[in-house]
Each structure stands twice: as structure tokens, then as C-alpha cells.
Motif scaffolding. Structure first.
Motif, PDB file in Angstrom:
ATOM      1  N   ASP A 193       1.962   3.434  15.997  1.00 50.88           N
ATOM      2  CA  ASP A 193       3.242   3.662  16.261  1.00 50.88           C
ATOM      3  C   ASP A 193       4.192   2.504  15.866  1.00 50.88           C
ATOM      4  O   ASP A 193       5.250   2.913  15.305  1.00 50.88           O
ATOM      5  N   PHE A 194       3.677   1.176  15.915  1.00 53.15           N
ATOM      6  CA  PHE A 194       4.448   0.185  15.445  1.00 53.15           C
ATOM      7  C   PHE A 194       4.938  -0.039  14.112  1.00 53.15           C
ATOM      8  O   PHE A 194       5.849  -0.221  13.517  1.00 53.15           O
ATOM      9  N   VAL A 195       3.610   0.412  13.230  1.00 50.73           N
ATOM     10  CA  VAL A 195       3.546   0.802  11.815  1.00 50.73           C
ATOM     11  C   VAL A 195       4.550   1.890  11.477  1.00 50.73           C
ATOM     12  O   VAL A 195       5.388   1.481  10.439  1.00 50.73           O
ATOM     13  N   ALA A 196       4.609   2.948  11.856  1.00 54.30           N
ATOM     14  CA  ALA A 196       5.503   4.061  11.408  1.00 54.30           C
ATOM     15  C   ALA A 196       6.864   3.485  12.016  1.00 54.30           C
ATOM     16  O   ALA A 196       8.068   3.951  11.213  1.00 54.30           O
ATOM     17  N   ALA A 197       7.031   2.803  13.034  1.00 51.35           N
ATOM     18  CA  ALA A 197       8.556   2.597  13.316  1.00 51.35           C
ATOM     19  C   ALA A 197       9.178   1.719  12.094  1.00 51.35           C
ATOM     20  O   ALA A 197      10.380   1.787  11.782  1.00 51.35           O
ATOM     21  N   ALA A 198       8.170   0.503  11.702  1.00 48.94           N
ATOM     22  CA  ALA A 198       8.477  -0.254  10.716  1.00 48.94           C
ATOM     23  C   ALA A 198       8.763   0.610   9.411  1.00 48.94           C
ATOM     24  O   ALA A 198       9.807   0.359   8.603  1.00 48.94           O
ATOM     25  N   PHE A 199       8.192   1.495   9.039  1.00 53.62           N
ATOM     26  CA  PHE A 199       8.006   2.482   7.715  1.00 53.62           C
ATOM     27  C   PHE A 199       9.505   3.117   7.613  1.00 53.62           C
ATOM     28  O   PHE A 199      10.069   3.138   6.800  1.00 53.62           O
ATOM     29  N   ARG A 200       9.918   3.506   8.991  1.00 54.96           N
ATOM     30  CA  ARG A 200      11.166   4.318   9.229  1.00 54.96           C
ATOM     31  C   ARG A 200      12.180   3.591   8.756  1.00 54.96           C
ATOM     32  O   ARG A 200      13.568   4.173   8.570  1.00 54.96           O
ATOM     33  N   THR A 201      12.393   2.445   8.750  1.00 57.38           N
ATOM     34  CA  THR A 201      13.494   1.665   8.573  1.00 57.38           C
ATOM     35  C   THR A 201      13.559   1.292   7.039  1.00 57.38           C
ATOM     36  O   THR A 201      14.703   0.473   6.596  1.00 57.38           O
ATOM     37  N   GLY A 202      12.726   1.767   6.039  1.00 60.93           N
ATOM     38  CA  GLY A 202      12.855   1.534   4.721  1.00 60.93           C
ATOM     39  C   GLY A 202      14.201   2.058   4.125  1.00 60.93           C
ATOM     40  O   GLY A 202      14.505   3.155   4.765  1.00 60.93           O
ATOM     41  N   GLU A 203      14.487   1.482   2.840  1.00 59.04           N
ATOM     42  CA  GLU A 203      15.709   2.109   2.371  1.00 59.04           C
ATOM     43  C   GLU A 203      15.272   2.322   0.998  1.00 59.04           C
ATOM     44  O   GLU A 203      14.408   1.479   0.339  1.00 59.04           O
ATOM     45  N   PRO A 204      16.371   2.667   0.100  1.00 59.52           N
ATOM     46  CA  PRO A 204      16.074   2.947  -1.342  1.00 59.52           C
ATOM     47  C   PRO A 204      16.072   1.691  -1.932  1.00 59.52           C
ATOM     48  O   PRO A 204      16.768   0.791  -1.503  1.00 59.52           O
ATOM     49  N   GLY A 205      15.337   1.364  -3.099  1.00 56.30           N
ATOM     50  CA  GLY A 205      15.029   0.106  -3.685  1.00 56.30           C
ATOM     51  C   GLY A 205      13.619  -0.468  -3.625  1.00 56.30           C
ATOM     52  O   GLY A 205      12.758   0.144  -3.310  1.00 56.30           O
ATOM     53  N   PRO A 206      13.426  -1.895  -4.200  1.00 53.52           N
ATOM     54  CA  PRO A 206      12.105  -2.239  -4.197  1.00 53.52           C
ATOM     55  C   PRO A 206      11.334  -2.273  -2.959  1.00 53.52           C
ATOM     56  O   PRO A 206      11.973  -2.504  -2.070  1.00 53.52           O
ATOM     57  N   VAL A 207      10.278  -1.943  -2.916  1.00 55.10           N
ATOM     58  CA  VAL A 207       9.431  -1.931  -1.913  1.00 55.10           C
ATOM     59  C   VAL A 207       9.252  -3.287  -1.291  1.00 55.10           C
ATOM     60  O   VAL A 207       8.592  -4.201  -2.092  1.00 55.10           O
ATOM     61  N   PRO A 208       9.576  -3.808  -0.035  1.00 55.38           N
ATOM     62  CA  PRO A 208       9.008  -5.097   0.421  1.00 55.38           C
ATOM     63  C   PRO A 208       7.723  -5.548   0.275  1.00 55.38           C
ATOM     64  O   PRO A 208       6.768  -4.509   0.778  1.00 55.38           O
ATOM     65  N   PRO A 209       7.437  -6.860   0.073  1.00 55.63           N
ATOM     66  CA  PRO A 209       5.986  -7.145   0.188  1.00 55.63           C
ATOM     67  C   PRO A 209       5.060  -6.551   1.420  1.00 55.63           C
ATOM     68  O   PRO A 209       4.095  -6.288   1.160  1.00 55.63           O
ATOM     69  N   TRP A 210       5.677  -6.798   2.489  1.00 52.73           N
ATOM     70  CA  TRP A 210       5.130  -6.457   4.048  1.00 52.73           C
ATOM     71  C   TRP A 210       4.872  -4.937   3.969  1.00 52.73           C
ATOM     72  O   TRP A 210       3.605  -4.658   4.215  1.00 52.73           O
ATOM     73  N   ALA A 211       5.652  -4.207   3.334  1.00 54.54           N
ATOM     74  CA  ALA A 211       5.401  -2.723   3.324  1.00 54.54           C
ATOM     75  C   ALA A 211       4.357  -2.418   2.261  1.00 54.54           C
ATOM     76  O   ALA A 211       3.555  -1.723   2.520  1.00 54.54           O
ATOM     77  N   SER A 212       4.330  -2.921   1.182  1.00 56.79           N
ATOM     78  CA  SER A 212       3.386  -2.620   0.082  1.00 56.79           C
ATOM     79  C   SER A 212       1.993  -3.130   0.922  1.00 56.79           C
ATOM     80  O   SER A 212       0.797  -2.356   0.614  1.00 56.79           O
ATOM     81  N   ASN A 213       1.800  -4.165   1.217  1.00 58.33           N
ATOM     82  CA  ASN A 213       0.650  -4.874   1.853  1.00 58.33           C
ATOM     83  C   ASN A 213       0.126  -3.830   2.822  1.00 58.33           C
ATOM     84  O   ASN A 213      -1.081  -3.450   2.809  1.00 58.33           O
ATOM     85  N   THR A 214       1.068  -3.354   3.774  1.00 60.88           N
ATOM     86  CA  THR A 214       0.487  -2.443   4.902  1.00 60.88           C
ATOM     87  C   THR A 214       0.343  -1.046   4.603  1.00 60.88           C
ATOM     88  O   THR A 214      -1.071  -0.539   5.039  1.00 60.88           O
ATOM     89  N   MET A 215       0.747  -0.418   3.336  1.00 57.78           N
ATOM     90  CA  MET A 215       0.672   0.691   2.974  1.00 57.78           C
ATOM     91  C   MET A 215      -0.992   0.778   2.460  1.00 57.78           C
ATOM     92  O   MET A 215      -1.716   1.551   2.498  1.00 57.78           O
ATOM     93  N   ARG A 216      -1.270  -0.179   1.589  1.00 52.27           N
ATOM     94  CA  ARG A 216      -2.386  -0.413   1.021  1.00 52.27           C
ATOM     95  C   ARG A 216      -3.658  -0.844   1.834  1.00 52.27           C
ATOM     96  O   ARG A 216      -4.796  -0.099   1.657  1.00 52.27           O
ATOM     97  N   THR A 217      -3.260  -1.599   3.085  1.00 48.54           N
ATOM     98  CA  THR A 217      -4.260  -1.689   3.977  1.00 48.54           C
ATOM     99  C   THR A 217      -4.636  -0.158   4.544  1.00 48.54           C
ATOM    100  O   THR A 217      -5.666   0.098   5.040  1.00 48.54           O
ATOM    101  N   LEU A 218      -3.683   0.347   5.059  1.00 45.01           N
ATOM    102  CA  LEU A 218      -3.920   1.748   5.706  1.00 45.01           C
ATOM    103  C   LEU A 218      -4.537   2.735   4.689  1.00 45.01           C
ATOM    104  O   LEU A 218      -5.482   3.414   5.305  1.00 45.01           O
ATOM    105  N   ARG A 219      -4.330   2.690   3.415  1.00 42.31           N
ATOM    106  CA  ARG A 219      -5.085   3.668   2.552  1.00 42.31           C
ATOM    107  C   ARG A 219      -6.598   3.307   2.497  1.00 42.31           C
ATOM    108  O   ARG A 219      -7.386   4.027   2.411  1.00 42.31           O
ATOM    109  N   MET A 220      -6.821   1.789   2.315  1.00 49.24           N
ATOM    110  CA  MET A 220      -8.251   1.568   2.589  1.00 49.24           C
ATOM    111  C   MET A 220      -8.906   1.888   3.841  1.00 49.24           C
ATOM    112  O   MET A 220     -10.007   2.379   3.895  1.00 49.24           O
ATOM    113  N   LEU A 221      -8.267   1.730   4.938  1.00 44.37           N
ATOM    114  CA  LEU A 221      -8.836   1.920   6.173  1.00 44.37           C
ATOM    115  C   LEU A 221      -9.109   3.551   6.309  1.00 44.37           C
ATOM    116  O   LEU A 221      -9.941   4.066   6.954  1.00 44.37           O
ATOM    117  N   TYR A 222      -8.023   4.333   5.540  1.00 44.81           N
ATOM    118  CA  TYR A 222      -8.500   5.976   5.731  1.00 44.81           C
ATOM    119  C   TYR A 222      -9.787   5.829   5.074  1.00 44.81           C
ATOM    120  O   TYR A 222     -10.603   6.709   5.646  1.00 44.81           O
TER     121      TYR A 222
END
Length: 271
Positions: A193-222
């Protein structure tokens, strides 16, 4: 001290009396070394070999010294402390004071380099994840603080995009925690839930490093949740996440927030 004790090639049982304390002091000094050969190839390898043979008092002394290193001014000292603590956990020892020191350091560490040409492996994010994975195997360890600490590390603002498979190591720690047999379904997915809330704050433009790191972590976790988790060096079938289907659905729904072409489990794309 004698170089034979500083870089001892045998077992700790071959050292007795006051020489044991001197050898452990030298080991701690070498675990802080900026020389990657001294720190990684010699001191850490020696620590792995010695820790199972230490008595309880010696392991607690070494753990106390590692916990102190979380305040060390040098990144290599801070980053190798959790790696040694993980081996102490494997040997059966853990103290609340060590947890407090580690939890106070891990989410806020700003130097997240994987490899440095002069220092060698730094890997603070990965080494912290290794400690969390070791803690996840402790029968009496509550899993909720481990999950919360990983979320805090992933969502912390950083300028470093993981480049040395730190995301894989964090995903492995998450998978190990989620394999706990007593973990409830709500606890297995609530941290997202905390990750989803952080993702929803995203705006157009370059992906912040923390978001990229988190996305790739969740993909490997899947992948690990779907396929199972092996323990290197051990035989037997893969470990299975306790609430596999619920976690897969929650991961897919969370990733759909930042992946417009990925359907959510409900069949409706996330906004």
C-alpha cells in the motif's frame, strides 16, 4: 600484531587465550579497511569461517562492534557491518540493540554505489538486504518490521540508480520474508500500500531513481513469488511464498500503476 593472526588461514579454534581477543580486534580493523583485498577477500572470508566457532560472548562482542560501524565515517565500514551481522544471525545470535542501530542506518544511507574502482564492492543496499534475509529465517523474528524497513529503503529519495543487482538482493529478502509460514494474508500484501501510494505521486518526466529501483525490485519479486525461492548451497525444492496468489495479484496491481500496458488483476488498468 602478528600478521599470522591478522590474516589467519585456519580455524578460530587454533587460537587460544589473549590471542583470540587480539585476532578479533584485528579482524574488525580489517573489516573497515579501504583496501578491498584486505576487507573483502581476507577479513570477510575470515569472519565467515570464524563466526560459527566463536562462543556466545565473542559473537556478541563482534556484533556490538559491527553495530558501532553504522556510525562510521567511511562507507565501506558501514556497508560491511550488515554482511557480518548476517553471519552472526546465521550462527544463532541477535540483539535488539543491533536491530536499532541497523534500522537507524539502512533507510538513510546515501552512498548506494555498487562497485567503486578503489574501494571495490560497497553494496550497502545489497548487504543490508542480506541481513534482512538472514533475519527472516529466525523463527522468533516478527516479519512486519523487516517489511517496513525494506519499504523505507526503497522509497527513500536517492540519486543512485541500482546498477549491481541490488534490486535482486532486496527482492530476495522480500521473498524470504514472505515465505514465513505464520505470516497472514493482510501482512503479506499490506506493505505494498505504501509503495502504491508513492507510485501514484508520479508526474510526467524522467523516472526518479527511487521509483526505478522500486519497480525493478518488484518485478524480480514477482518472478520469485511465481517460481519459488532457492537457497544457494542447499538441496531441496524451492521455498514457496505463504500467500502466493494474493501477493502476485497485489504486485501486479501495484506495478500496473506505473505500467500503462499492464492490466491489473481486476482487468482494469490502474490510473
Amino acid at each position: 600484531m602478528d600478521n599470522e593472526l591478522r590474516h589467519h588461514d585456519g580455524d578460530m579454534g587454533e587460537i587460544s587465550g589473549a590471542a583470540r581477543g587480539a585476532a578479533l580486534e584485528a579482524l574488525v580493523m580489517d573489516l573497515r579497511s579501504p583496501d578491498p583485498v584486505v576487507r573483502d577477500e581476507q577479513a570477510y572470508v575470515t569472519a565467515v569461517r570464524w563466526i560459527p566457532g566463536l562462543d556466545t560472548a565473542e559473537r556478541r562482542w563482534l556484533g556490538d562492534r559491527m553495530a558501532e560501524l553504522f556510525d562510521d565515517p567511511d562507507i565501506q565500514a558501514r556497508a560491511f557491518a550488515p554482511l557480518v551481522l548476517a553471519r552472526i544471525v546465521d550462527a544463532g545470535d541477535w540483539r535488539q540493540e543491533w536491530w536499532e542501530a541497523f534500522a537507524g542506518w539502512y533507510p538513510g544511507e546515501s552512498d548506494l554505489r555498487g562497485y567503486d574502482p578503489e574501494l571495490g564492492w560497497v553494496h550497502a543496499a545489497a548487504h543490508g538486504a542480506d541481513l534482512l534475509a538472514a533475519l527472516a529465517r529466525r523463527p522468533r523474528q516478527s516479519p512486519e518490521p523487516l517489511l517496513a524497513l525494506i519499504v523505507a529503503r526503497l522509497l527513500a529519495d536517492t540519486g543512485q540508480v541500482f546498477d549491481a543487482q541490488e534490486d535482486d538482493r532486496i527482492a530476495r529478502a522480500l521473498a524470504r520474508i514472505l515465505c514465513r509460514p505464520g505470516l497472514g494474508a493482510a501482512e503479506s500484501v499490506g506493505w505494498l500500500d505504501f509503495v502504491a501510494a508513492a507510485f501514484r505521486t508520479g508526474e510526467p518526466g524522467p523516472v526518479p531513481p527511487w521509483a526505478s529501483n522500486t519497480m525493478r525490485t518488484l518485478r524480480m519479486l514477482y518472478l520469485l513469488v511465481d517460481r519459488g525461492l532457492l537457497t544457494p548451497g542447499e538441496d531441496g525444492p524451492p521455498s514457496t511464498v505463504t500467500h502466493r496468489e494474493a501477493v502476485l495479484d497485489a504486485l501486479a496491481a501495484t506495478l500496473a500503476i506505473v505500467t500503462p500496458y499492464l492490466p491489473s488483476p481486476s482487468g482494469k488498468d490502474q490510473v
